[in-house]
Design a protein around this motif. Structure first.
Motif, PDB file in Angstrom:
ATOM      1  N   SER A   1      10.395   6.538  -1.436  1.00 22.30           N
ATOM      2  CA  SER A   1       9.110   5.997  -1.857  1.00 22.30           C
ATOM      3  C   SER A   1       8.162   6.029  -0.661  1.00 22.30           C
ATOM      4  CB  SER A   1       9.297   4.562  -2.361  1.00 22.30           C
ATOM      5  OG  SER A   1       9.796   3.753  -1.315  1.00 22.30           O
ATOM      6  N   PRO A   2       6.861   5.964  -0.914  1.00 19.12           N
ATOM      7  CA  PRO A   2       5.932   6.019   0.208  1.00 19.12           C
ATOM      8  C   PRO A   2       5.908   4.741   1.032  1.00 19.12           C
ATOM      9  CG  PRO A   2       4.729   5.748  -1.831  1.00 19.12           C
ATOM     10  CD  PRO A   2       6.166   5.957  -2.203  1.00 19.12           C
ATOM     11  N   GLY A   3       6.313   3.619   0.411  1.00 24.32           N
ATOM     12  CA  GLY A   3       6.194   2.356   1.133  1.00 24.32           C
ATOM     13  C   GLY A   3       4.767   2.187   1.637  1.00 24.32           C
TER      14      GLY A   3
ATOM     15  N   VAL B   1      -4.788   1.276   0.446  1.00 22.27           N
ATOM     16  CA  VAL B   1      -5.914   1.516  -0.442  1.00 22.27           C
ATOM     17  C   VAL B   1      -5.433   1.669  -1.879  1.00 22.27           C
ATOM     18  CG1 VAL B   1      -7.862   3.034  -0.975  1.00 22.27           C
ATOM     19  CG2 VAL B   1      -7.272   2.564   1.414  1.00 22.27           C
ATOM     20  N   ASP B   2      -4.391   2.502  -2.088  1.00 22.89           N
ATOM     21  CA  ASP B   2      -3.905   2.689  -3.464  1.00 22.89           C
ATOM     22  C   ASP B   2      -2.972   1.554  -3.867  1.00 22.89           C
ATOM     23  OD1 ASP B   2      -1.309   3.686  -2.405  1.00 22.89           O
ATOM     24  OD2 ASP B   2      -1.088   4.636  -4.363  1.00 22.89           O
ATOM     25  N   GLY B   3      -2.318   0.913  -2.906  1.00 25.90           N
ATOM     26  CA  GLY B   3      -1.602  -0.332  -3.153  1.00 25.90           C
ATOM     27  C   GLY B   3      -0.272  -0.241  -3.867  1.00 25.90           C
ATOM     28  N   ASN B   4       0.343   0.934  -3.959  1.00 27.11           N
ATOM     29  CA  ASN B   4       1.619   1.025  -4.664  1.00 27.11           C
ATOM     30  C   ASN B   4       2.683   1.587  -3.723  1.00 27.11           C
ATOM     31  OD1 ASN B   4       3.815   1.551  -6.311  1.00 27.11           O
ATOM     32  ND2 ASN B   4       2.555   2.162  -8.043  1.00 27.11           N
ATOM     33  N   PRO B   5       3.553   0.739  -3.190  1.00 30.29           N
ATOM     34  CA  PRO B   5       4.578   1.221  -2.265  1.00 30.29           C
ATOM     35  C   PRO B   5       5.741   1.927  -2.954  1.00 30.29           C
ATOM     36  CG  PRO B   5       4.890  -1.104  -2.640  1.00 30.29           C
ATOM     37  CD  PRO B   5       3.625  -0.711  -3.369  1.00 30.29           C
TER      38      PRO B   5
ATOM     39  N   PRO C   1      -1.683   4.117   6.500  1.00 29.84           N
ATOM     40  CA  PRO C   1      -2.727   3.155   6.114  1.00 29.84           C
ATOM     41  C   PRO C   1      -3.349   3.431   4.742  1.00 29.84           C
ATOM     42  CG  PRO C   1      -2.992   3.774   8.413  1.00 29.84           C
ATOM     43  CD  PRO C   1      -1.909   4.657   7.846  1.00 29.84           C
ATOM     44  N   LEU C   2      -3.343   4.681   4.285  1.00 29.93           N
ATOM     45  CA  LEU C   2      -3.938   4.982   2.985  1.00 29.93           C
ATOM     46  C   LEU C   2      -3.208   4.272   1.852  1.00 29.93           C
ATOM     47  CD1 LEU C   2      -2.141   7.251   1.160  1.00 29.93           C
ATOM     48  CD2 LEU C   2      -2.882   8.675   3.046  1.00 29.93           C
ATOM     49  N   LYS C   3      -1.945   3.897   2.064  1.00 32.54           N
ATOM     50  CA  LYS C   3      -1.202   3.197   1.024  1.00 32.54           C
ATOM     51  C   LYS C   3      -1.748   1.789   0.794  1.00 32.54           C
ATOM     52  CE  LYS C   3       1.450   4.404  -1.201  1.00 32.54           C
ATOM     53  NZ  LYS C   3       1.224   4.980  -2.531  1.00 32.54           N
TER      54      LYS C   3
END
Length: 182
Positions: free
Chosen positions: A128-130, A138-142, A134-136
Motif C-alpha cells: 500500500s502507499p501508506g 492530499v489524497d488521504g488514503n494510505p 507528502p502527496l498522500k
C-alpha cells in the motif's frame, strides 16, 4: 484509474498488461442499441485471465466500491483463482489496489481492506502507499488510491488522484523489482 496506473507502471520500467474483468451486462445495456454496444466492446480492454495474474510479478486490482466491498465481478474472478492459489502461484507477488465510489467516504477504504483479505490468503505482499510521500496527505488514503466519481459517475480524476496513482504504481514496481532481483 487503471489506464493512469498502467502508464505510470510502464514509465517506472514495468511490462504492463492492462486487463479488465469480463463484464456482466445489465438489463439497460441489453436494451441499448447495437451500435452503442459495438462501440463499448471496442473500447474495452481484454478480459483478465488467471494466466495474467500468474505471469505478473505485481498486480494492481481496481474495483468500484459496492457497499464497502469490491464489485461482484472482481470477486467472482478472484474466487476462480483457487487452482492457482492451491499451487502457490499467487504467493510472493506484490499486490495493491484502487477504487472509486460516488461519494467521498463511500466505503473506499473498507473496499481496499476487503480486497486485501484475499491477498493475505494468497500469500501475497501488499504494498500500500501508506504515507510514504507528502502527496498522500492530499489524497488521504494510505490503503491505496480512491476517487469520488460524483452522483452521476462523471467527476474526472483530479491532480491529487493522478499523483496518487503515479506514486502507487512507482512504489509497486520498485518493491516488486527489489523482490525479483533477489
Amino acid at each position: 484509474m487503471a489506464q493512469r496506473a498502467a502508464q505510470a507502471g510502464e514509465a517506472a520500467g514495468a511490462e504492463v498488461r492492462l486487463r479488465q474483468v469480463a463484464r456482466q451486462t445489465t438489463e439497460g445495456e441489453r436494451q441499448a442499441s447495437e451500435a452503442q454496444q459495438q462501440h463499448a466492446a471496442e473500447a474495452d480492454e481484454p478480459a483478465v485471465t488467471a494466466d495474467d495474474v500468474v505471469w505478473a510479478d505485481a498486480v494492481l486490482f481496481g474495483s468500484p466500491t459496492r457497499y464497502g466491498n469490491i464489485a461482484g465481478q472482481l470477486k467472482t474472478f478472484i474466487d476462480s483463482l483457487g487452482p492457482q492459489w492451491g499451487q502457490g502461484l499467487l504467493a510472493d507477488k506484490v499486490y495493491a489496489g484502487f477504487t472509486a465510489s460516488q461519494t467521498l467516504h463511500g466505503g473506499q477504504e473498507s473496499t481496499l481492506l476487503a480486497l486485501y483479505n484475499t491477498i493475505h490468503h494468497f500469500g501475497g505482499i501488499i504494498v500500500s502507499p501508506g504515507y510514504t510521500d507528502p502527496l498522500k496527505f492530499v489524497d488521504g488514503n494510505p490503503y491505496g488510491v480512491s476517487h469520488a466519481t460524483g452522483a452521476n459517475n462523471d467527476e474526472p480524476l483530479g491532480q491529487a488522484q493522478l499523483d496518487a496513482l503515479d506514486h502507487l504504481a512507482r512504489r509497486v514496481v520498485t518493491v516488486a523489482g527489489r523482490l525479483t532481483a533477489g
